[in-house]
Design a protein around this motif. Sequence first.
Motif, mmCIF file in Angstrom:
data_model
loop_
_atom_site.group_PDB
_atom_site.id
_atom_site.type_symbol
_atom_site.label_atom_id
_atom_site.label_comp_id
_atom_site.label_asym_id
_atom_site.label_seq_id
_atom_site.Cartn_x
_atom_site.Cartn_y
_atom_site.Cartn_z
ATOM 1 N N MET A 47 0.835 -1.268 -0.023
ATOM 2 C CA MET A 47 0.134 -0.133 -0.246
ATOM 3 C C MET A 47 0.829 1.298 0.224
ATOM 4 O O MET A 47 0.508 2.108 -0.655
ATOM 5 C CB MET A 47 -0.782 -0.088 1.236
ATOM 6 N N ASP A 48 1.891 1.280 0.987
ATOM 7 C CA ASP A 48 2.732 2.413 0.721
ATOM 8 C C ASP A 48 3.326 2.596 -0.510
ATOM 9 O O ASP A 48 3.775 3.763 -0.743
ATOM 10 C CB ASP A 48 3.721 2.077 1.928
ATOM 11 N N ALA A 49 3.879 1.578 -1.080
ATOM 12 C CA ALA A 49 4.374 1.924 -2.566
ATOM 13 C C ALA A 49 3.645 2.413 -3.486
ATOM 14 O O ALA A 49 3.981 3.337 -4.251
ATOM 15 C CB ALA A 49 4.995 0.324 -3.177
ATOM 16 N N GLU A 50 2.213 2.247 -3.414
ATOM 17 C CA GLU A 50 1.061 2.819 -4.189
ATOM 18 C C GLU A 50 1.227 4.137 -3.797
ATOM 19 O O GLU A 50 0.813 4.861 -4.904
ATOM 20 C CB GLU A 50 0.031 1.776 -4.127
ATOM 21 N N ASP A 99 3.932 5.991 -5.170
ATOM 22 C CA ASP A 99 3.775 6.193 -6.667
ATOM 23 C C ASP A 99 2.947 7.266 -7.226
ATOM 24 O O ASP A 99 3.206 8.102 -7.945
ATOM 25 C CB ASP A 99 3.539 4.768 -7.150
ATOM 26 N N ILE A 100 1.859 7.222 -6.289
ATOM 27 C CA ILE A 100 0.816 8.365 -6.772
ATOM 28 C C ILE A 100 1.154 9.910 -6.591
ATOM 29 O O ILE A 100 0.953 10.805 -7.163
ATOM 30 C CB ILE A 100 -0.560 8.272 -5.941
ATOM 31 N N LYS A 101 2.329 10.050 -5.521
ATOM 32 C CA LYS A 101 2.648 11.433 -5.250
ATOM 33 C C LYS A 101 3.676 11.836 -6.296
ATOM 34 O O LYS A 101 3.822 13.175 -6.636
ATOM 35 C CB LYS A 101 3.342 11.289 -4.020
ATOM 36 N N PRO A 138 -4.349 6.774 -16.998
ATOM 37 C CA PRO A 138 -4.621 6.352 -15.392
ATOM 38 C C PRO A 138 -4.887 7.837 -14.558
ATOM 39 O O PRO A 138 -4.181 8.567 -14.923
ATOM 40 C CB PRO A 138 -3.792 5.611 -14.941
ATOM 41 N N TYR A 139 -5.979 7.706 -13.756
ATOM 42 C CA TYR A 139 -5.940 9.055 -13.043
ATOM 43 C C TYR A 139 -6.552 8.704 -11.523
ATOM 44 O O TYR A 139 -7.073 7.668 -11.435
ATOM 45 C CB TYR A 139 -6.995 9.861 -13.675
ATOM 46 N N ALA A 140 -6.490 9.579 -10.495
ATOM 47 C CA ALA A 140 -7.140 9.240 -9.301
ATOM 48 C C ALA A 140 -7.561 10.906 -8.766
ATOM 49 O O ALA A 140 -6.959 11.789 -8.702
ATOM 50 C CB ALA A 140 -5.998 8.839 -8.315
ATOM 51 N N ILE A 141 -8.906 10.954 -8.425
ATOM 52 C CA ILE A 141 -9.472 12.010 -7.905
ATOM 53 C C ILE A 141 -9.244 12.327 -6.535
ATOM 54 O O ILE A 141 -9.376 11.404 -5.590
ATOM 55 C CB ILE A 141 -10.922 11.962 -8.246
ATOM 56 N N GLU A 142 -8.690 13.259 -5.816
ATOM 57 C CA GLU A 142 -8.411 13.689 -4.631
ATOM 58 C C GLU A 142 -9.338 14.633 -4.097
ATOM 59 O O GLU A 142 -9.169 15.973 -4.427
ATOM 60 C CB GLU A 142 -6.938 13.884 -4.377
ATOM 61 N N ILE A 143 -10.368 14.440 -3.633
ATOM 62 C CA ILE A 143 -11.602 15.273 -3.286
ATOM 63 C C ILE A 143 -11.195 16.319 -2.029
ATOM 64 O O ILE A 143 -11.752 17.170 -1.916
ATOM 65 C CB ILE A 143 -12.912 14.611 -2.734
ATOM 66 N N ASP A 144 -10.310 15.354 -1.093
ATOM 67 C CA ASP A 144 -10.119 16.524 0.206
ATOM 68 C C ASP A 144 -8.890 17.310 0.157
ATOM 69 O O ASP A 144 -8.602 18.075 1.004
ATOM 70 C CB ASP A 144 -9.822 15.339 1.086
ATOM 71 N N VAL A 187 -2.613 12.399 -12.366
ATOM 72 C CA VAL A 187 -2.655 11.644 -13.549
ATOM 73 C C VAL A 187 -1.398 11.158 -13.945
ATOM 74 O O VAL A 187 -0.505 11.738 -13.473
ATOM 75 C CB VAL A 187 -3.088 12.672 -14.899
ATOM 76 N N LYS A 188 -1.365 9.819 -14.420
ATOM 77 C CA LYS A 188 0.081 9.199 -14.671
ATOM 78 C C LYS A 188 0.054 9.315 -16.130
ATOM 79 O O LYS A 188 -0.528 8.508 -16.846
ATOM 80 C CB LYS A 188 -0.242 7.871 -14.009
ATOM 81 N N LEU A 189 1.360 10.022 -16.733
ATOM 82 C CA LEU A 189 1.439 9.978 -17.854
ATOM 83 C C LEU A 189 2.174 8.867 -18.332
ATOM 84 O O LEU A 189 2.178 8.458 -19.737
ATOM 85 C CB LEU A 189 2.073 11.477 -18.264
ATOM 86 N N ARG A 190 3.224 8.338 -17.870
ATOM 87 C CA ARG A 190 4.249 7.495 -18.194
ATOM 88 C C ARG A 190 4.047 6.175 -17.543
ATOM 89 O O ARG A 190 3.659 6.041 -16.454
ATOM 90 C CB ARG A 190 5.683 7.901 -18.001
ATOM 91 N N ARG A 191 4.271 5.051 -18.399
ATOM 92 C CA ARG A 191 4.406 3.612 -17.897
ATOM 93 C C ARG A 191 5.590 3.347 -16.816
ATOM 94 O O ARG A 191 6.408 4.342 -17.227
ATOM 95 C CB ARG A 191 4.203 2.795 -18.801
#
Length: 136
Positions: A1-4, A7-9, A55-61, A76-80
């Motif tokens: 979980m921490d790696a994910e 990675d999102i950061k 791929p994307y992730a919405i951060e509402i907070d 948003v993740k632009l690169r693999r």
Amino acid sequence: MDAEVADIKKWVVIYPVYLNSKKTIAEGRRISVSKACENPNCVEIGDCCNHLKIPYAIEIDKAYPRDFMQRGRVRVKLRREDGTFYNPAISSRKQLMLHVAELVPRHPGRTKKQEPASTSSTAGPSKSGKGGKKKR
């Protein structure tokens, strides 16, 4: 979980203000007014990223620092992992913002929102394509 989470950061952040034609550059707009769209929200930006197969992730907070009443942002993740782009047409943050701003006005949720609120709820989606107000 921490790696994910770590990675999102590293993903690119897009605030709706970046694409908002109603804002000035000083207020946070990042693209020209002619290419920007009116009052985009995180869900529309996320759906546009999905349409572009990125791929994307919405951060509402989260809030935009210059206008903390503006809630939400999209990562948003632009690169693999191997360095290739998810969408070869989009190789930078600026290109992503321009593509998304072009798609947001055509978002299906947006076209329904712009219909006049005075029409009765019985009309539904089977409404004909002709414009004008209904006579009572």
